[in-house]
Design a protein around this motif. Structure first.
Motif, PDB file in Angstrom:
ATOM      1  N   HIS A   1      39.908  37.375  40.328  1.00 33.39           N
ATOM      2  CA  HIS A   1      40.318  36.833  41.619  1.00 33.39           C
ATOM      3  C   HIS A   1      40.998  35.479  41.449  1.00 33.39           C
ATOM      4  O   HIS A   1      40.794  34.798  40.437  1.00 33.39           O
TER       5      HIS A   1
ATOM      6  N   ALA B   1      34.590  42.108  46.183  1.00 30.51           N
ATOM      7  CA  ALA B   1      35.720  43.026  46.042  1.00 30.51           C
ATOM      8  C   ALA B   1      36.173  43.661  47.351  1.00 30.51           C
ATOM      9  O   ALA B   1      37.244  44.250  47.419  1.00 30.51           O
ATOM     10  N   GLY B   2      35.358  43.569  48.396  1.00 29.20           N
ATOM     11  CA  GLY B   2      35.703  44.219  49.656  1.00 29.20           C
ATOM     12  C   GLY B   2      35.552  45.721  49.616  1.00 29.20           C
ATOM     13  O   GLY B   2      36.115  46.435  50.447  1.00 29.20           O
ATOM     14  N   ASN B   3      34.768  46.209  48.645  1.00 34.23           N
ATOM     15  CA  ASN B   3      34.551  47.643  48.468  1.00 34.23           C
ATOM     16  C   ASN B   3      33.137  47.801  47.918  1.00 34.23           C
ATOM     17  O   ASN B   3      32.833  47.300  46.833  1.00 34.23           O
TER      18      ASN B   3
ATOM     19  N   HIS C   1      41.895  41.847  41.837  1.00 35.72           N
ATOM     20  CA  HIS C   1      41.390  42.164  43.168  1.00 35.72           C
ATOM     21  C   HIS C   1      42.355  43.074  43.921  1.00 35.72           C
ATOM     22  O   HIS C   1      41.955  43.962  44.681  1.00 35.72           O
TER      23      HIS C   1
ATOM     24  N   THR D   1      41.602  47.200  49.554  1.00 36.89           N
ATOM     25  CA  THR D   1      41.699  45.753  49.739  1.00 36.89           C
ATOM     26  C   THR D   1      43.009  45.369  50.412  1.00 36.89           C
ATOM     27  O   THR D   1      44.006  46.077  50.333  1.00 36.89           O
ATOM     28  N   ASP D   2      43.000  44.194  51.076  1.00 40.62           N
ATOM     29  CA  ASP D   2      44.229  43.634  51.615  1.00 40.62           C
ATOM     30  C   ASP D   2      44.601  42.349  50.874  1.00 40.62           C
ATOM     31  O   ASP D   2      45.447  41.584  51.310  1.00 40.62           O
ATOM     32  N   HIS D   3      43.975  42.128  49.713  1.00 37.19           N
ATOM     33  CA  HIS D   3      44.237  40.942  48.904  1.00 37.19           C
ATOM     34  C   HIS D   3      45.332  41.219  47.869  1.00 37.19           C
ATOM     35  O   HIS D   3      45.520  42.364  47.444  1.00 37.19           O
TER      36      HIS D   3
END
Length: 225
Positions: free
Chosen positions: A93, A138-140, A193, A199-201
């Motif tokens: 990240h 990680a958003g997951n 990431h 993800t939207d990153h």
């Protein structure tokens, strides 16, 4: 309108004829599946029972030389990895800010996210969550459970963010993680990431030198023996 009703009713009768058998078979399969799921969940939760909780020391770090700076309890969840969830991935990240900013937001219970480690431009490493615990980085959910998250001070659109000291320190950190959990040193298991499904990153961004980084991780991993 009436004809449509009749057709629908006939289809419904056909489905009911098939569905009774399907229900019986499906019900048995569901019971087996539920039992398997329950067994799996119990296998992951056994360590939470009284008398079997893994002992932990306040401020203990997993990476040699890291400084312990605790993240908020709201930004991670307690686990017993790799016994309950296998670790097979490192996620890279970039903070989109400074080192102090990362520490501040990861200590904020309202932020809802944090990584295991934060690497400063000069190579200094802070550990904020134990590797055995699941960080919300990680958003997951699945990727959180199977990975270690490493944040890096800087901005995705500034190549100058990524210093020699940062690359080398982060590579040693990742090499140690790979050694501890027998993770292959390659781009399938060390990812950005941006590569996490859903993800939207966009981090670590276009200026992160993956060839250089993986080469440094391999060198550091070899040095560990």
């Amino acid at each position: 309108m009436g004809e449509e009703k009749d057709t629908t009713a006939e289809q419904g009768r056909g489905r009911r004829g098939v569905n009774r058998r399907t229900l019986l078979i499906g019900g048995a399969a569901a019971a087996v599946g539920t039992a398997a799921l329950a067994s799996d969940q119990l296998g992951r939760l056994w360590w939470r029972l009284p008398g079997v909780v893994k002992k932990r020391k306040e401020g203990e770090v997993d990476a040699r030389g890291a400084q312990w700076v605790a993240a908020s309890d709201y930004n991670w969840r307690r686990a017993d990895r790799p016994d309950d969830y296998g670790i097979d991935m490192v996620v890279i990240h970039v903070v989109q800010g400074g080192y102090a900013t990362a520490l501040r937001v990861f200590k904020d219970p309202a932020h809802g996210a944090a990584a295991h480690y934060v690497v400063r431009k000069d190579g200094h490493v802070a550990q904020m969550i134990r590797e055995l615990d699941v960080a919300f980085h990680a958003g997951n959910k699945s990727y959180n459970e199977r990975s270690i998250g490493i944040e890096h001070e800087g901005f995705v659109d500034r190549k100058s963010s990524f210093t020699d000291a940062m690359y080398e320190s982060s590579a040693r950190l990742t090499a140690g993680i790979c050694e501890r959990y027998d993770i292959p040193v390659d781009r399938k298991h060390i990812i950005g990431h941006v590569e996490v499904p859903g993800t939207d990153h966009t981090d670590p961004g276009p200026h992160w030198d993956w060839d250089r980084y993986i080469g440094l991780v391999k060198k550091a991993r070899t040095a560990l023996g």
